[in-house]
Write an enzyme that holds these catalytic residues in place. Structure first.
Site, PDB file in Angstrom:
ATOM      1  CB  SER A 148      -0.881  -0.005   1.263  1.00 22.55           C
ATOM      2  OG  SER A 148      -1.439   1.272   1.509  1.00 22.55           O
ATOM      3  CE1 TYR A 161      -4.694  -2.007   4.800  1.00 25.42           C
ATOM      4  CE2 TYR A 161      -3.496   0.038   4.406  1.00 25.42           C
ATOM      5  CZ  TYR A 161      -4.147  -1.075   3.920  1.00 25.42           C
ATOM      6  OH  TYR A 161      -4.262  -1.258   2.573  1.00 25.42           O
TER       7      TYR A 161
END
Length: 257
Positions: A148, A161
């Site tokens: 990401s 995350y």
């Protein structure tokens, strides 16, 4: 296919994409099928998984559905063994499964922190290990992990995350260090902000939507189908000397300040 185009042809190869009943996982699965790959879709929601498989089959893709829990080593081992013996060898693995839990770090529970790590890091390790054991015996295979833009950046409310995605990036490099000498290619894709159902609340927030468009030099969110070509590249012979690499697909988000 002839010339350079042939390098992107995935005909005769089988791709397992975890978390592929919807969103970016499904978009990448569609792209791989379009390049000729046979698909094995994965998810825990058997209804959504079955519908995704049926839709892809209707479009002409050769597809199987394999429901298993990527966070359970026993479930993973059983599923991969079944796939290899009953469906066929896995030539390409895309570790896309994951989850998001937002919250202030000082109030974030240990249970939720562990759930994030399990959904992303543990699952990537467990599925890769189970698949790689077969790939290593054959001396070839492509593994694509999903990182990401939070691999290298941070934003309030999603620190766990980001930590998980950073771990996947270095796990990708470690896999390449261990397995590249034995014929495997292990790389990762780091998507930016994409228009998916998972991001619906962010898309519908005028303030956040405006921030993404202003912060991203291309001035917009990514469309899910724009991630597919990156998956094809890393799954194909076109990336024959690419290993241990993190490919950002983010509209130049991470290239600017």
């Amino acid at each position: 296919m002839t010339g350079g185009i042939a390098q992107f042809d995935l005909t005769g190869r089988r791709a397992l994409v975890t978390g592929s009943s919807r969103g970016l996982g499904l978009a990448m699965a569609k792209a791989l099928a379009g390049a000729g790959a046979e698909l094995v879709l994965n998810g825990r929601d058997e209804v959504a998984l079955g519908q995704a498989a049926a839709d892809l089959a209707a479009s002409g893709a050769k597809v199987s559905a394999l429901a298993f829990d990527v966070t359970s080593p026993d479930s993973v081992s059983e599923a991969i063994a079944h796939c290899e013996s009953q469906i066929g060898p896995i030539d390409i693995l895309v570790n896309n499964a994951g989850k998001q839990i937002r919250g202030s770090l000082e109030t974030f529970s240990h249970e939720n922190f562990e759930a994030i790590l399990s959904a992303h890091v543990v699952s990537t390790f467990s599925v890769s290990k189970a698949v790689a054991q077969h790939m290593l015996a054959r001396g070839r295979g492509k593994i694509i992990n999903i990182c990401s833009i939070m691999t290298d950046h941070a934003r309030a409310s999603i620190a766990p995350y980001g930590a998980a995605k950073a771990a996947i990036a270095n796990l990708t490099r470690g896999m390449a260090a261990d397995w590249a000498p034995r014929g495997l290619h292990i790389n990762a894709i780091a998507p930016g902000y994409f228009q998916t159902d998972l991001n619906r609340s962010l898309l519908d927030d005028p303030s956040f939507d405006g921030w993404v468009k202003q912060r991203t030099p291309m001035g917009r969110w990514g469309n899910p189908e724009e991630l597919g070509p990156a998956a094809i590249f890393l799954a194909s012979d076109a990336s024959s000397f690419v290993n241990g690499h993190i490919l950002y697909v983010d509209g130049a988000f991470t290239a600017t300040v």
